[in-house]
Design an enzyme around this catalytic site. Structure first.
Site, PDB file in Angstrom:
ATOM      1  N   SER A  20      77.417  12.971  32.328  1.00 37.95           N
ATOM      2  CA  SER A  20      77.329  14.255  31.610  1.00 37.95           C
ATOM      3  C   SER A  20      76.406  14.171  30.390  1.00 37.95           C
ATOM      4  O   SER A  20      76.481  13.225  29.602  1.00 37.95           O
ATOM      5  CB  SER A  20      78.722  14.696  31.153  1.00 37.95           C
ATOM      6  OG  SER A  20      78.589  15.887  30.393  1.00 37.95           O
ATOM      7  N   THR A  67      83.864  20.431  34.489  1.00 39.79           N
ATOM      8  CA  THR A  67      82.797  20.219  35.459  1.00 39.79           C
ATOM      9  C   THR A  67      83.370  19.730  36.787  1.00 39.79           C
ATOM     10  O   THR A  67      84.595  19.746  36.988  1.00 39.79           O
ATOM     11  CB  THR A  67      81.682  19.310  34.861  1.00 39.79           C
ATOM     12  OG1 THR A  67      80.589  19.284  35.770  1.00 39.79           O
ATOM     13  CG2 THR A  67      82.153  17.894  34.582  1.00 39.79           C
ATOM     14  N   LYS A  71      86.177  23.065  38.551  1.00 41.04           N
ATOM     15  CA  LYS A  71      85.896  24.421  38.045  1.00 41.04           C
ATOM     16  C   LYS A  71      86.785  25.502  38.675  1.00 41.04           C
ATOM     17  O   LYS A  71      87.074  26.504  38.046  1.00 41.04           O
ATOM     18  CB  LYS A  71      84.422  24.771  38.258  1.00 41.04           C
ATOM     19  CG  LYS A  71      83.484  24.024  37.316  1.00 41.04           C
ATOM     20  CD  LYS A  71      82.056  24.493  37.469  1.00 41.04           C
ATOM     21  CE  LYS A  71      81.139  23.656  36.606  1.00 41.04           C
ATOM     22  NZ  LYS A  71      79.728  24.057  36.718  1.00 41.04           N
ATOM     23  N   ASP A 107      78.157  29.650  33.079  1.00 46.93           N
ATOM     24  CA  ASP A 107      77.046  29.235  33.954  1.00 46.93           C
ATOM     25  C   ASP A 107      76.192  30.441  34.363  1.00 46.93           C
ATOM     26  O   ASP A 107      74.962  30.344  34.420  1.00 46.93           O
ATOM     27  CB  ASP A 107      77.586  28.570  35.235  1.00 46.93           C
ATOM     28  CG  ASP A 107      78.004  27.126  35.012  1.00 46.93           C
ATOM     29  OD1 ASP A 107      77.493  26.489  34.067  1.00 46.93           O
ATOM     30  OD2 ASP A 107      78.842  26.625  35.784  1.00 46.93           O
ATOM     31  N   TYR A 231      69.117  19.162  36.920  1.00 40.52           N
ATOM     32  CA  TYR A 231      68.537  19.047  35.576  1.00 40.52           C
ATOM     33  C   TYR A 231      68.233  17.620  35.141  1.00 40.52           C
ATOM     34  O   TYR A 231      67.657  17.399  34.092  1.00 40.52           O
ATOM     35  CB  TYR A 231      69.447  19.707  34.532  1.00 40.52           C
ATOM     36  CG  TYR A 231      70.863  19.178  34.521  1.00 40.52           C
ATOM     37  CD1 TYR A 231      71.169  17.948  33.967  1.00 40.52           C
ATOM     38  CD2 TYR A 231      71.896  19.930  35.070  1.00 40.52           C
ATOM     39  CE1 TYR A 231      72.446  17.458  33.982  1.00 40.52           C
ATOM     40  CE2 TYR A 231      73.198  19.438  35.091  1.00 40.52           C
ATOM     41  CZ  TYR A 231      73.468  18.211  34.546  1.00 40.52           C
ATOM     42  OH  TYR A 231      74.743  17.718  34.564  1.00 40.52           O
ATOM     43  N   GLY A 251      66.820  22.731  35.964  1.00 38.05           N
ATOM     44  CA  GLY A 251      68.096  23.249  35.474  1.00 38.05           C
ATOM     45  C   GLY A 251      68.413  22.941  34.016  1.00 38.05           C
ATOM     46  O   GLY A 251      69.490  23.308  33.530  1.00 38.05           O
TER      47      GLY A 251
HETATM   48  P1  NAP Z   1      79.337  21.893  44.658  1.00 34.24           P
HETATM   49  O1  NAP Z   1      80.276  23.017  44.440  1.00 34.24           O
HETATM   50  O2  NAP Z   1      79.855  20.563  45.047  1.00 34.24           O
HETATM   51  O3  NAP Z   1      78.272  22.379  45.785  1.00 34.24           O
HETATM   52  C1  NAP Z   1      77.294  21.505  46.293  1.00 34.24           C
HETATM   53  C2  NAP Z   1      76.280  22.295  47.104  1.00 34.24           C
HETATM   54  O4  NAP Z   1      75.237  21.395  47.518  1.00 34.24           O
HETATM   55  C3  NAP Z   1      76.853  22.897  48.402  1.00 34.24           C
HETATM   56  O5  NAP Z   1      76.177  24.099  48.685  1.00 34.24           O
HETATM   57  C4  NAP Z   1      76.509  21.794  49.421  1.00 34.24           C
HETATM   58  O6  NAP Z   1      76.435  22.244  50.754  1.00 34.24           O
HETATM   59  C5  NAP Z   1      75.140  21.402  48.941  1.00 34.24           C
HETATM   60  N1  NAP Z   1      74.750  20.082  49.416  1.00 34.24           N
HETATM   61  C6  NAP Z   1      75.198  18.891  48.972  1.00 34.24           C
HETATM   62  N2  NAP Z   1      74.605  17.886  49.669  1.00 34.24           N
HETATM   63  C7  NAP Z   1      73.752  18.469  50.541  1.00 34.24           C
HETATM   64  C8  NAP Z   1      72.852  17.964  51.509  1.00 34.24           C
HETATM   65  N3  NAP Z   1      72.692  16.654  51.709  1.00 34.24           N
HETATM   66  N4  NAP Z   1      72.116  18.846  52.234  1.00 34.24           N
HETATM   67  C9  NAP Z   1      72.247  20.174  52.034  1.00 34.24           C
HETATM   68  N5  NAP Z   1      73.093  20.720  51.124  1.00 34.24           N
HETATM   69  C10 NAP Z   1      73.844  19.874  50.387  1.00 34.24           C
HETATM   70  O7  NAP Z   1      78.440  21.629  43.369  1.00 34.24           O
HETATM   71  P2  NAP Z   1      77.944  22.707  42.292  1.00 34.24           P
HETATM   72  O8  NAP Z   1      78.877  22.745  41.155  1.00 34.24           O
HETATM   73  O9  NAP Z   1      77.601  23.985  43.006  1.00 34.24           O
HETATM   74  O10 NAP Z   1      76.610  21.991  41.758  1.00 34.24           O
HETATM   75  C11 NAP Z   1      75.428  22.002  42.524  1.00 34.24           C
HETATM   76  C12 NAP Z   1      74.287  21.474  41.673  1.00 34.24           C
HETATM   77  O11 NAP Z   1      74.093  22.360  40.575  1.00 34.24           O
HETATM   78  C13 NAP Z   1      74.547  20.095  41.053  1.00 34.24           C
HETATM   79  O12 NAP Z   1      73.332  19.370  41.082  1.00 34.24           O
HETATM   80  C14 NAP Z   1      74.917  20.407  39.620  1.00 34.24           C
HETATM   81  O13 NAP Z   1      74.595  19.360  38.718  1.00 34.24           O
HETATM   82  C15 NAP Z   1      74.018  21.610  39.373  1.00 34.24           C
HETATM   83  N6  NAP Z   1      74.480  22.453  38.282  1.00 34.24           N
HETATM   84  C16 NAP Z   1      73.610  22.623  37.272  1.00 34.24           C
HETATM   85  C17 NAP Z   1      73.987  23.404  36.205  1.00 34.24           C
HETATM   86  C18 NAP Z   1      73.027  23.561  35.066  1.00 34.24           C
HETATM   87  O14 NAP Z   1      73.451  23.975  34.001  1.00 34.24           O
HETATM   88  N7  NAP Z   1      71.754  23.297  35.296  1.00 34.24           N
HETATM   89  C19 NAP Z   1      75.240  24.036  36.159  1.00 34.24           C
HETATM   90  C20 NAP Z   1      76.097  23.861  37.258  1.00 34.24           C
HETATM   91  C21 NAP Z   1      75.700  23.052  38.309  1.00 34.24           C
HETATM   92  P3  NAP Z   1      77.749  22.248  51.679  1.00 34.24           P
HETATM   93  O15 NAP Z   1      78.487  23.502  51.329  1.00 34.24           O
HETATM   94  O16 NAP Z   1      77.210  22.257  53.055  1.00 34.24           O
HETATM   95  O17 NAP Z   1      78.516  20.995  51.368  1.00 34.24           O
END
Ligand code: NAP
Length: 287
Positions: A20, A67, A71, A107, A231, A251
């Protein structure tokens, strides 16, 4: 930072948590505005989430970021939810208001703020393709429909989750924008991609340098804006998009703005965004 008997504690709960960047952002901000607050990371095992949240009251912890993977689960331990958190179905910020635990989702607004300010992209009336259907995709799609996009197409590896997100948006927003399902195997269709104004990667793919490039930016129009929620590095997607001459951003901006909004909920003061950005740039990632 000087910890005293009056220091107020805030932090972040996750599993894992060591990656983090939020402690860096927030502690730099507290120092800048001379607030006697300290921000700590808490590694909480999934079975201990309820106990950790209850401890916020017992230990008089002012606020907590939430996180992965908590969530959604955290909501059942809170006393109240903001309207956004209720609609999105996820909480990333908890505020302990005199013992009452209130859940927020920053977010969604953090994403739109970064897109419109640093990205200088106005999503109103635009055709958007979103990849992902996890927590980030829920917040981002909510923000995009609220911001008045014309059409939102969603694709995700697991089709069941894409359909659940689309159903959720349809129920919440009725006919506010045109919603469309795209099978993941057809995501690199030039017919679809050439009409997209804004593409967002809301999957975690790109966090590791070995991750594949899931979408070919050469198939977008020259005017497409590419946003990657990852990010912690400049992803292959962003590099390929820039090589094609497309505008885009990672990000880090969303991370800063969602953090700034949490800061304001806890402290009732304006967050020093420039300081937070500088702190992040020093350790890893430029916007
Ligand atoms: P999450 O709920 O675990 O969702 C993960 C997503 O990624 C799902 O859609 C999953 O698909 C997909 N995925 C994972 N591995 C994959 C692969 N090999 N091929 C294709 N799709 C894949 O996680 P989240 O909270 O949404 O976070 C997602 C990303 O956003 C992370 O990198 C996180 O760090 C980032 N994020 C950034 C911010 C920011 O402030 N910049 C804020 C929040 C999150 P499936 O449904 O098929 O498993």
């Amino acid at each position: 930072m000087k910890i005293t008997g009056e220091t107020k504690i805030v932090g972040v709960i996750g599993y894992p948590i060591a990656h983090s960047l939020s402690p860096i952002l927030h502690n730099a901000a507290f120092k800048e505005v001379e607030l006697n607050f300290a921000y700590l990371p808490f590694l909480v095992r999934p079975r201990d989430l309820g106990k950790a949240i209850k401890a916020m009251r017992a230990l008089n912890i002012v606020g907590m970021n939430i996180t992965v993977p908590f969530k959604e689960k955290v909501m059942s331990y809170l006393d109240e939810l903001s309207p956004e958190a209720k609609i999105i179905g996820a909480v990333n910020t908890v505020y302990n208001k005199k013992g009452k635990l209130i859940g927020y989702n920053t977010d969604a607004e953090g994403f739109i703020k970064s897109l419109t300010t640093e990205g200088e992209f106005n999503p109103q009336g635009k055709n958007v393709l979103l990849m992902g259907a996890g927590g980030a995709a829920y917040a981002i799609s909510f923000a995009l429909v609220n911001a008045g996009v014309k059409k939102l197409t969603i694709t995700n590896r697991t089709a069941r989750k894409t359909k659940a997100l689309l159903a959720h948006l349809e129920k919440t927003f009725k006919d506010k924008c045109e919603l469309s399902f795209l099978d993941f195997s057809r995501r690199n269709s030039s017919k679809i991609m050439s009409k997209v104004d804004l593409f967002i990667n809301a999957t975690s793919v790109g966090m590791s340098p070995e991750d594949p490039l899931l979408i070919n930016p050469d198939l977008f129009a020259k005017t497409t804006f590419v946003y990657d929620v990852v990010y912690n590095r400049e992803t292959k997607l962003l590099r390929a998009a820039r090589k094609r001459g497309l505008s885009g951003m990672g990000g880090a901006g969303m991370l800063i703005h969602q953090g700034a909004l949490s800061f304001e909920i806890w402290t009732h003061q304006r967050a020093p965004i420039r300081t937070m950005r500088r702190a992040l740039e020093e350790i890893c990632c430029a916007i």
